[in-house]
Design a protein around this motif. Sequence first.
Motif, mmCIF file in Angstrom:
data_model
loop_
_atom_site.group_PDB
_atom_site.id
_atom_site.type_symbol
_atom_site.label_atom_id
_atom_site.label_comp_id
_atom_site.label_asym_id
_atom_site.label_seq_id
_atom_site.Cartn_x
_atom_site.Cartn_y
_atom_site.Cartn_z
ATOM 1 N N TYR A 389 148.697 23.018 98.452
ATOM 2 C CA TYR A 389 147.263 23.232 98.273
ATOM 3 C C TYR A 389 146.887 24.660 98.647
ATOM 4 O O TYR A 389 147.109 25.080 99.789
ATOM 5 C CB TYR A 389 146.453 22.288 99.165
ATOM 6 N N ALA A 390 146.329 25.386 97.711
ATOM 7 C CA ALA A 390 145.660 26.649 98.034
ATOM 8 C C ALA A 390 144.207 26.306 98.333
ATOM 9 O O ALA A 390 143.523 25.675 97.517
ATOM 10 C CB ALA A 390 145.750 27.624 96.871
ATOM 11 N N ILE A 391 143.735 26.709 99.517
ATOM 12 C CA ILE A 391 142.379 26.372 99.964
ATOM 13 C C ILE A 391 141.722 27.649 100.483
ATOM 14 O O ILE A 391 142.251 28.295 101.383
ATOM 15 C CB ILE A 391 142.401 25.309 101.082
ATOM 16 N N TRP A 392 140.584 28.011 99.910
ATOM 17 C CA TRP A 392 139.888 29.225 100.328
ATOM 18 C C TRP A 392 138.403 29.060 100.046
ATOM 19 O O TRP A 392 137.991 28.061 99.435
ATOM 20 C CB TRP A 392 140.472 30.457 99.637
ATOM 21 N N TRP A 404 149.234 32.839 94.248
ATOM 22 C CA TRP A 404 150.077 32.367 95.352
ATOM 23 C C TRP A 404 150.586 30.954 95.101
ATOM 24 O O TRP A 404 151.762 30.657 95.333
ATOM 25 C CB TRP A 404 149.285 32.402 96.674
ATOM 26 N N LEU A 405 149.712 30.077 94.617
ATOM 27 C CA LEU A 405 150.135 28.705 94.341
ATOM 28 C C LEU A 405 151.266 28.679 93.325
ATOM 29 O O LEU A 405 152.284 28.004 93.522
ATOM 30 C CB LEU A 405 148.957 27.872 93.838
ATOM 31 N N ARG A 406 151.110 29.402 92.231
ATOM 32 C CA ARG A 406 152.157 29.421 91.201
ATOM 33 C C ARG A 406 153.456 29.983 91.771
ATOM 34 O O ARG A 406 154.545 29.461 91.499
ATOM 35 C CB ARG A 406 151.687 30.247 89.999
ATOM 36 N N ASP A 407 153.370 31.037 92.582
ATOM 37 C CA ASP A 407 154.576 31.628 93.168
ATOM 38 C C ASP A 407 155.236 30.676 94.159
ATOM 39 O O ASP A 407 156.471 30.560 94.207
ATOM 40 C CB ASP A 407 154.236 32.948 93.870
ATOM 41 N N ALA A 408 154.429 29.993 94.961
ATOM 42 C CA ALA A 408 154.977 29.048 95.933
ATOM 43 C C ALA A 408 155.693 27.896 95.231
ATOM 44 O O ALA A 408 156.790 27.483 95.643
ATOM 45 C CB ALA A 408 153.867 28.510 96.833
ATOM 46 N N MET A 409 155.101 27.389 94.153
ATOM 47 C CA MET A 409 155.736 26.287 93.442
ATOM 48 C C MET A 409 156.974 26.756 92.693
ATOM 49 O O MET A 409 157.926 25.988 92.522
ATOM 50 C CB MET A 409 154.732 25.634 92.493
ATOM 51 N N ALA A 410 156.995 28.005 92.259
ATOM 52 C CA ALA A 410 158.202 28.543 91.640
ATOM 53 C C ALA A 410 159.327 28.631 92.662
ATOM 54 O O ALA A 410 160.507 28.414 92.329
ATOM 55 C CB ALA A 410 157.914 29.920 91.040
ATOM 56 N N ALA A 411 158.986 28.926 93.921
ATOM 57 C CA ALA A 411 160.001 28.943 94.970
ATOM 58 C C ALA A 411 160.550 27.543 95.225
ATOM 59 O O ALA A 411 161.755 27.365 95.451
ATOM 60 C CB ALA A 411 159.407 29.517 96.261
#
Length: 465
Positions: A389-392, A404-411
């Motif tokens: 979850y990206a929360i801001w 960031w969410l897309r990059d984190a899930m790619a990791a």
Amino acid sequence: MRPRGAAVAADIEGTLIRRGDPGYEDARTGAVWNEVTPRRFPDVLVRAATEADVVHALTWARAQGLRVSLRSGGHNWSGAPLRDGGLLLDLSGLRQCAITPAHGSEPPTATVGPAATGQDLVAALTPQDLAFPVGHCPTVAVGGFLLSGGLGWNSRAWGASCADVREIRAVTADGRTVICSDTEYPELFWAARGAGPGFCAAVTGFRLALHPHPASIMATGLTFPLDEVSRVTEWAEPLARRLPPYVETAFVLASSGPPTESAPRGPRITVAATAFAATEREARQALEPFADCPFGACAVTRRPPVPVSFAALHEGAAAIWPPAHRYAADNLWSPESHATQLTRIADAVAHAPSGKSLVLSPVQPVSQEPALLRNMAFAPLGESYLVCYAIWDDPAGDQDNARWLRDAMAAADPRGDGCRYIAETDLEAGPARARRSYAPATWDRLQEIKAQWDPENLFHSYLAP
């Protein structure tokens, strides 16, 4: 001549708003719980007050050649109910919740509207010593939650929440109202337990089987610096899998945690466990192993087992997913271990642009007993599961947090071929996201049922890029 839309406006008890009318933009943005509102604009919004309104709205949309999307509580992170053109049918007024007590050999049931929330159910059931595997976030409505399968509280013991759906009441594309169950319209009933936002009818009610309320609910937890992720997961995952099914264990990776006496502010990993037991003694015994962590001295905080309630669990979840915030989310089923997956994504969590972002990873989030997975489109598709979850709260951070969410899930999913859970996947991340939420045979069957029940494609199917 009556103006376009006048006929349906005269028939419905609810509200009809067309694009350009006063209040349209408030209604459009209000259809999404997330403060990130997609730039998609329905031609017409109908807020139904009754099931008859649903019939009138669908009949009118079909006559006007308008495609239809559906909204119950608006919690879908991708904003799937908002589509360009067509009609958005808002079911948030259908919030009834009635309990039928046990009678003779007949067990108790609940009859609920699609907009009834988890906290509505808890408030109605707890005084009667009954329970249901409601969603973890209190404001999630049962409509989208149950249609997607439902990973609720105590699902490791009780199964996916849709396993307790005994009947649905739905309005089909041709305007018929049907009651579906194992024996009546079984194909549509099968699809209703897992198809999620691609379901090909408008569900106006659910009849739910209920459970005796656990006599004791207790929760415990340990929090460590995030750089302990490998050691924590390698210890806690096999432990969690050995525990009785009524113990729910989850890892939470937080991008920021407050300073304590033993550690400065920084990213954290928490092991949280909740027992839903028949007695307090059983609950305490089930949670005892968490007190014996071999490196417990490294914990930043320790929460000893304490009694809690479903309402208190919901209060804690509401703090994790606060309203009036901006969200993006994605998830992954994987054949790999939690240790592998969470170690892989930990660096991304540590460098999240928002200190509120997190990863939630329950161990065995749903029972895999065959009897509890019978006759449903939903199925768990991996050994480990995580949701990022990206929360801001600042609109200026939209691009950074989405990236960031897309990059984190790619990791977490470096090959890009992982399976998903339809309720919380980033549907706009790729054209195969909906398809990857189902086994191939299940996906094919869903398409066949859609073609049978909605041959003119009145209802929007899954959102895609």
